[in-house]
Design an enzyme around this catalytic site. Structure first.
Site, short mmCIF file in Angstrom:
data_model
loop_
_atom_site.label_atom_id
_atom_site.label_comp_id
_atom_site.label_asym_id
_atom_site.label_seq_id
_atom_site.Cartn_x
_atom_site.Cartn_y
_atom_site.Cartn_z
N LYS A 16 5.03 4.39 -1.22
CA LYS A 16 5.18 5.74 -1.75
C LYS A 16 6.53 6.34 -1.37
O LYS A 16 7.04 7.22 -2.06
CB LYS A 16 4.04 6.63 -1.27
CG LYS A 16 2.69 6.25 -1.87
CD LYS A 16 1.53 7.02 -1.25
CE LYS A 16 0.19 6.59 -1.86
NZ LYS A 16 -0.97 7.25 -1.22
N GLY A 52 0.81 -1.20 0.00
CA GLY A 52 0.00 0.00 0.00
C GLY A 52 0.85 1.26 0.00
O GLY A 52 1.93 1.31 -0.60
N SER A 53 0.38 2.26 0.70
CA SER A 53 1.00 3.58 0.62
C SER A 53 2.37 3.68 1.26
O SER A 53 3.06 4.68 1.08
CB SER A 53 0.06 4.62 1.24
OG SER A 53 -1.11 4.76 0.45
N THR A 54 2.79 2.67 2.02
CA THR A 54 4.17 2.72 2.54
C THR A 54 5.17 2.69 1.39
O THR A 54 6.29 3.20 1.51
CB THR A 54 4.45 1.54 3.49
OG1 THR A 54 4.25 0.30 2.81
CG2 THR A 54 3.55 1.60 4.72
#
Length: 488
Positions: free
Chosen positions: A217, A213-215
């Protein structure tokens, strides 16, 4: 008569010769296969004829050996706080092949390692006294992670960024390795554990990659800064909100519709976890540049040994632009283990340098003499393994942005009084059209004067309502507990 005797003699000699050939073949060619056969108990009898060596945490043995009753296997393995340390020790069983550190150092722990043998042992053929494995695990950090994960299905890893020492490896739900040690009872326990839908025997911290997920990014942001796509984390990115994936009609929206994600800087985009910014960023960079950065952090490495072999985290290839955009959010076919995401934060905390993570510091003989010293900053074969992943400038800028996430953004539950904390939350989709409970992620670092730690946590499933599943709500409090224990 003479011909008859002569024929009988020749035939007898042929039989003797055939017997000798067969005996030689069995002894020299089939001997090892017979010795390794699961139905041959001689190996197990020899292994458990004496107590095994031990696995050590902070100077204390977390393993032992106990006499058995009514068995030709004289001793069996025992564990102190077995569920707490199962993801570290694995198990040594009279019935099943050993796993984790028990498996990696099997020869050392059962006394058959050639480095343990004295001259007299070589002459007599006796088994040497077994050696011991000294780990880097911090019992306080391990306990904090285990307690904080509680009844959830998840995992956590903590690393000292400056040394690469792994301070905690926890996977829940756990299991008691002692239930598998005794041949008389192991079968029933094995059947129960392998049929459990929660898969307690799986080491989720090292061996189960999931969409990060957004980790992820953070990896995309690092690639953008290193490539020069943006000069700083405070430069506007020119990202439309909403963003339509190239070549499709799919419109990416953000979890918080009121977040200032249009043309947001990297700092703001990390603070609010703006999907539009990082999808466009991945597309603008192209999959090759994102993959190159991911691989510098350790993705796509199928030889990551700590010394237990970790499952490879994956950044895919052969994507179109829309898929590349989704990969920028840590979705599509991107997967990562908690170990991998802890490595990302460790490199940021260590000024852009990643020290090879390891959870064994030494192996010794029974008297405590060191047989091998795994020095900090070396890999499993002893060679130097500290790599510059990003420049000091890029690492410093991303640390600043990660600290904004914790101070003012989606990671406020990780705040610690008296410590500097930076982090990134993630809520990864699970199942077709996100039909299953999302995965909650948090990766972070914490620093005080003289101490630092990097942590990654994933919660796969919990009792929380679906609307409450988030990296900040479920994973950040676990990371906070671990960081507090490490920095205390």
């Amino acid at each position: 008569m003479n011909n008859t005797i002569r024929r009988a003699s020749v035939f007898t000699l042929l039989l003797v010769f055939a017997l000798l050939v067969r005996a030689t073949w069995v002894q020299f060619y089939e001997g090892q296969a017979l010795a390794d056969d699961k139905d041959n108990r001689r190996g197990a009898i020899a292994t458990y004829a004496e107590p095994l060596g031990n696995i050590i945490v902070a100077g204390e043995s977390i393993t032992g050996s106990a006499r058995t009753k009514g068995s030709d296997l004289a001793y069996k393995r025992t564990y102190q706080d077995g569920k707490l340390y199962a993801a570290v020790t694995g198990y040594a069983s009279q019935s099943y092949a050993p796993t984790q550190l028990e498996g990696i150092y099997q020869d050392l722990l059962d006394g058959t390692d050639s480095r343990l043998k004295a001259t007299l042992d070589l002459v007599t053929g006796d088994r040497a006294d077994p050696g011991n494995v000294i780990t880097t695990i911090d019992p306080d950090v391990q306990q904090a992670a285990y307690d904080a994960l509680g009844d959830t299905k998840g995992a956590a890893v903590a690393i000292d960024p400056a040394t690469g020492r792994i301070l905690a490896v926890v996977s829940t739900p756990s299991y008691d390795p002692s239930s598998l040690t005794d041949a008389n009872t192991a079968g029933a326990a094995w059947k129960k554990l392998t049929k459990d839908s929660d898969k307690p025997l799986t080491n989720r911290a090292l061996r189960q990659p999931l969409p990060p997920g957004s980790t992820f990014k953070l990896v995309v942001a690092a690639a953008a800064l290193e490539d020069g796509l943006y000069a700083s984390v405070d430069e506007d990115t020119g990202s439309p909100d909403p963003y339509t994936l190239p070549g499709t009609s799919t419109v990416l929206k953000n979890e918080n519709p009121s977040a200032p994600c249009e043309n947001a800087s990297i700092r703001t985009a990390l603070r609010y976890s703006c999907n539009n910014v990082f999808a466009k960023m991945a597309v603008d960079l192209g999959q090759d540049k994102v993959r190159a950065m991911a691989e510098k952090f350790g993705f796509n490495d199928d030889t990551q040994d700590v010394p237990v072999r970790a499952h490879a985290s994956v950044y895919p290839s052969g994507m179109d632009k829309a898929q590349t955009g989704l990969s920028g959010l840590g979705q599509f076919d991107v997967t990562a283990t908690p170990l991998q995401m802890a490595m990302v934060s460790a490199a940021m905390a260590n000024d852009g340098k990643l020290v090879s993570p390891h959870m064994v510091s030494q192996i010794t003989d029974s008297g405590g003499d060191v047989l091998k010293n795994y020095e900090d900053g070396t890999d499993s074969d002893g060679s130097t393994d500290t790599k510059e992943i990003v420049s000091s400038s890029t690492a410093g800028q991303l640390r600043s942005a990660m600290e904004t996430v914790v101070e003012q953004g989606t990671g406020t539950n990780a705040q610690i009084d008296g410590a500097t904390v930076g982090g990134k939350t993630g809520t990864a989709q699970n199942g077709k059209n996100n039909s299953k409970t999302p995965y909650a992620w948090f990766t972070s670092y914490g620093k005080t004067d003289g101490k630092e730690v990097a942590v990654a946590v994933v919660v796969e499933q919990s009792d929380a309502a679906r609307s409450e599943v988030s990296g900040n709500g479920l994973a950040a409090p676990v990371a906070k507990a671990m960081m507090q224990a490490a920095l205390a």
